[in-house]
Design an enzyme around this catalytic site. Sequence first.
Site, PDB file in Angstrom:
ATOM      1  N   ARG A  90       0.832  -1.210   0.000  1.00 29.23           N
ATOM      2  CA  ARG A  90       0.000   0.000   0.000  1.00 29.23           C
ATOM      3  C   ARG A  90       0.866   1.258   0.000  1.00 29.23           C
ATOM      4  O   ARG A  90       0.506   2.272  -0.599  1.00 29.23           O
ATOM      5  CB  ARG A  90      -0.912  -0.006   1.224  1.00 29.23           C
ATOM      6  CG  ARG A  90      -1.939  -1.139   1.201  1.00 29.23           C
ATOM      7  CD  ARG A  90      -2.682  -1.231   2.515  1.00 29.23           C
ATOM      8  NE  ARG A  90      -3.667  -2.308   2.535  1.00 29.23           N
ATOM      9  CZ  ARG A  90      -3.476  -3.492   3.109  1.00 29.23           C
ATOM     10  NH1 ARG A  90      -2.319  -3.784   3.678  1.00 29.23           N
ATOM     11  NH2 ARG A  90      -4.428  -4.398   3.103  1.00 29.23           N
ATOM     12  N   ASP A 150      -9.547  -4.738   8.440  1.00 26.31           N
ATOM     13  CA  ASP A 150      -8.623  -5.758   8.981  1.00 26.31           C
ATOM     14  C   ASP A 150      -9.211  -6.365  10.260  1.00 26.31           C
ATOM     15  O   ASP A 150      -9.090  -7.573  10.512  1.00 26.31           O
ATOM     16  CB  ASP A 150      -7.266  -5.124   9.328  1.00 26.31           C
ATOM     17  CG  ASP A 150      -6.839  -4.139   8.279  1.00 26.31           C
ATOM     18  OD1 ASP A 150      -5.871  -4.390   7.567  1.00 26.31           O
ATOM     19  OD2 ASP A 150      -7.518  -3.099   8.132  1.00 26.31           O
ATOM     20  N   HIS A 177      -2.857   0.670   8.648  1.00 16.94           N
ATOM     21  CA  HIS A 177      -3.551  -0.281   7.770  1.00 16.94           C
ATOM     22  C   HIS A 177      -2.521  -0.685   6.714  1.00 16.94           C
ATOM     23  O   HIS A 177      -2.394  -0.059   5.667  1.00 16.94           O
ATOM     24  CB  HIS A 177      -4.768   0.388   7.121  1.00 16.94           C
ATOM     25  CG  HIS A 177      -5.367  -0.408   5.988  1.00 16.94           C
ATOM     26  ND1 HIS A 177      -5.927  -1.639   6.154  1.00 16.94           N
ATOM     27  CD2 HIS A 177      -5.473  -0.121   4.665  1.00 16.94           C
ATOM     28  CE1 HIS A 177      -6.371  -2.089   4.982  1.00 16.94           C
ATOM     29  NE2 HIS A 177      -6.096  -1.190   4.063  1.00 16.94           N
TER      30      HIS A 177
HETATM   31  P1  NAD Z   1     -10.307   1.720  -8.986  1.00 19.60           P
HETATM   32  O1  NAD Z   1      -9.142   1.919  -9.885  1.00 19.60           O
HETATM   33  O2  NAD Z   1     -11.327   0.705  -9.328  1.00 19.60           O
HETATM   34  O3  NAD Z   1     -11.069   3.113  -8.785  1.00 19.60           O
HETATM   35  C1  NAD Z   1     -10.429   4.330  -8.581  1.00 19.60           C
HETATM   36  C2  NAD Z   1     -11.292   5.378  -9.239  1.00 19.60           C
HETATM   37  O4  NAD Z   1     -10.740   6.677  -8.942  1.00 19.60           O
HETATM   38  C3  NAD Z   1     -11.339   5.256 -10.791  1.00 19.60           C
HETATM   39  O5  NAD Z   1     -12.680   5.118 -11.215  1.00 19.60           O
HETATM   40  C4  NAD Z   1     -10.714   6.575 -11.259  1.00 19.60           C
HETATM   41  O6  NAD Z   1     -11.289   7.049 -12.475  1.00 19.60           O
HETATM   42  C5  NAD Z   1     -11.025   7.486 -10.072  1.00 19.60           C
HETATM   43  N1  NAD Z   1     -10.236   8.713 -10.048  1.00 19.60           N
HETATM   44  C6  NAD Z   1      -8.921   8.852 -10.287  1.00 19.60           C
HETATM   45  N2  NAD Z   1      -8.599  10.172 -10.207  1.00 19.60           N
HETATM   46  C7  NAD Z   1      -9.739  10.850  -9.906  1.00 19.60           C
HETATM   47  C8  NAD Z   1     -10.056  12.230  -9.662  1.00 19.60           C
HETATM   48  N3  NAD Z   1      -9.122  13.185  -9.775  1.00 19.60           N
HETATM   49  N4  NAD Z   1     -11.333  12.550  -9.364  1.00 19.60           N
HETATM   50  C9  NAD Z   1     -12.288  11.595  -9.295  1.00 19.60           C
HETATM   51  N5  NAD Z   1     -12.040  10.281  -9.495  1.00 19.60           N
HETATM   52  C10 NAD Z   1     -10.783   9.925  -9.790  1.00 19.60           C
HETATM   53  O7  NAD Z   1      -9.690   1.444  -7.520  1.00 19.60           O
HETATM   54  P2  NAD Z   1     -10.451   0.763  -6.279  1.00 19.60           P
HETATM   55  O8  NAD Z   1     -10.263  -0.694  -6.324  1.00 19.60           O
HETATM   56  O9  NAD Z   1     -11.809   1.350  -6.189  1.00 19.60           O
HETATM   57  O10 NAD Z   1      -9.545   1.313  -5.091  1.00 19.60           O
HETATM   58  C11 NAD Z   1      -9.571   2.689  -4.763  1.00 19.60           C
HETATM   59  C12 NAD Z   1      -8.609   2.982  -3.605  1.00 19.60           C
HETATM   60  O11 NAD Z   1      -9.103   2.329  -2.408  1.00 19.60           O
HETATM   61  C13 NAD Z   1      -7.193   2.425  -3.829  1.00 19.60           C
HETATM   62  O12 NAD Z   1      -6.231   3.347  -3.343  1.00 19.60           O
HETATM   63  C14 NAD Z   1      -7.171   1.161  -2.986  1.00 19.60           C
HETATM   64  O13 NAD Z   1      -5.865   0.789  -2.587  1.00 19.60           O
HETATM   65  C15 NAD Z   1      -8.027   1.630  -1.807  1.00 19.60           C
HETATM   66  N6  NAD Z   1      -8.557   0.561  -0.959  1.00 19.60           N
HETATM   67  C16 NAD Z   1      -8.550   0.806   0.370  1.00 19.60           C
HETATM   68  C17 NAD Z   1      -9.012  -0.155   1.241  1.00 19.60           C
HETATM   69  C18 NAD Z   1      -8.961   0.160   2.728  1.00 19.60           C
HETATM   70  O14 NAD Z   1      -9.226  -0.716   3.571  1.00 19.60           O
HETATM   71  N7  NAD Z   1      -8.609   1.384   3.096  1.00 19.60           N
HETATM   72  C19 NAD Z   1      -9.523  -1.365   0.771  1.00 19.60           C
HETATM   73  C20 NAD Z   1      -9.561  -1.570  -0.608  1.00 19.60           C
HETATM   74  C21 NAD Z   1      -9.056  -0.594  -1.477  1.00 19.60           C
END
Ligand code: NAD
Length: 319
Positions: A90, A150, A177
């Site tokens: 991450r 988690d 995390h």
């Molecule tokens: P994804 O690639 O499916 O979606 C990301 C989205 O962000 C895309 O649709 C993209 O077009 C959009 N985006 C990018 N720049 C943008 C902007 N300037 N304005 C608006 N939208 C914008 O990714 P995902 O699988 O949905 O994951 C998203 C994030 O969540 C990642 O960083 C991932 O690591 C994180 N995540 C966190 C946890 C947690 O427990 N915290 C769990 C799973 C995923």
Amino acid sequence: MANLNPKVSIIGAGNVGMRYAYALIVRGLAREIVIVDKDKKRLEGEVMDLTHTAPYTSPVNIVNGDYRDIAGSDLIVITAGVKQRVGQSRLELIESNVKLFREIVPLLMKYAPEAVFLNVTNPVDLLSYVTYKISSKPSASVIGSGTVLDTARFRNLLAKHVGIDSRNIHAYILGEHGDSEFPVWSRAMVGGILFKDYCPKCCVRGKSCNHKEELGKIFKEVKESAYKIIERKGETSYGIGLALLRITEAVLNDQNAILPVSSLVKDYLGLDDLYLSLPAVVNKRGLDYILNIELNNEEQELLKSSAKVVKDILTKIGF
Ligand code: NAD
């Protein structure tokens, strides 16, 4: 007084944002959901698809939005940004996502400065801190999803181990995390009984186990699960979708729920001015206060090492 028209905005219509939006609609928690994404075509398709849930859900206005549409939001959930690729940690996402947050956060402040900001984008602790710093909002109204997911994974595995409903397990994963997170074994409980006292008794149910070895395996599984899921399907989203729903419920319904969200740590065991997950009271303000959970010496050291990982990167990226 209860908020009769809760409004939630989601920044990022990717896997995480859309699983969360779907859960939010099914649970009927919001009256308006604004979704913003730079990929307008995909966003349009997602909103059209979500709108077709209407006959089966509570009335909700789902908006294919722009930043100006987020005005008046009670809660803004940030899921925009790059995600982990296979084998990537991450922490490796930090540079591109900080750049993105420098664009997004001022827009959130321009149109919805009063909302509670809930960051999900990884590395979640670092980016929640970055959001707090760029926005200059009171820290209470900027939280991260932290180790809520988690902790859910941990409770599920412990529940399976002892053969008890996971809702009767109280146990936390705390810290970052990420790879430096740690389990709080000394406080893990099953129905009010400390796990260390309860677990040997579960062997009485004909499942004798090597207690220490089993517990080690359980935490390893928690820590590795995101990597394993990403290796198989490219992303994790269902678990986090419902973890976000749980946090949303706590905020919109002013629940004073205790959840291990990522929040600003101030003068705790010598740690200061960084975001990490500790059990905290969550309500309509966002974070009310962090609980003073008693950690044993080993757990305190693990928390400090986790904090060091986060602090070192914050320093490196100039925050
Ligand atoms: P994804 O690639 O499916 O979606 C990301 C989205 O962000 C895309 O649709 C993209 O077009 C959009 N985006 C990018 N720049 C943008 C902007 N300037 N304005 C608006 N939208 C914008 O990714 P995902 O699988 O949905 O994951 C998203 C994030 O969540 C990642 O960083 C991932 O690591 C994180 N995540 C966190 C946890 C947690 O427990 N915290 C769990 C799973 C995923």
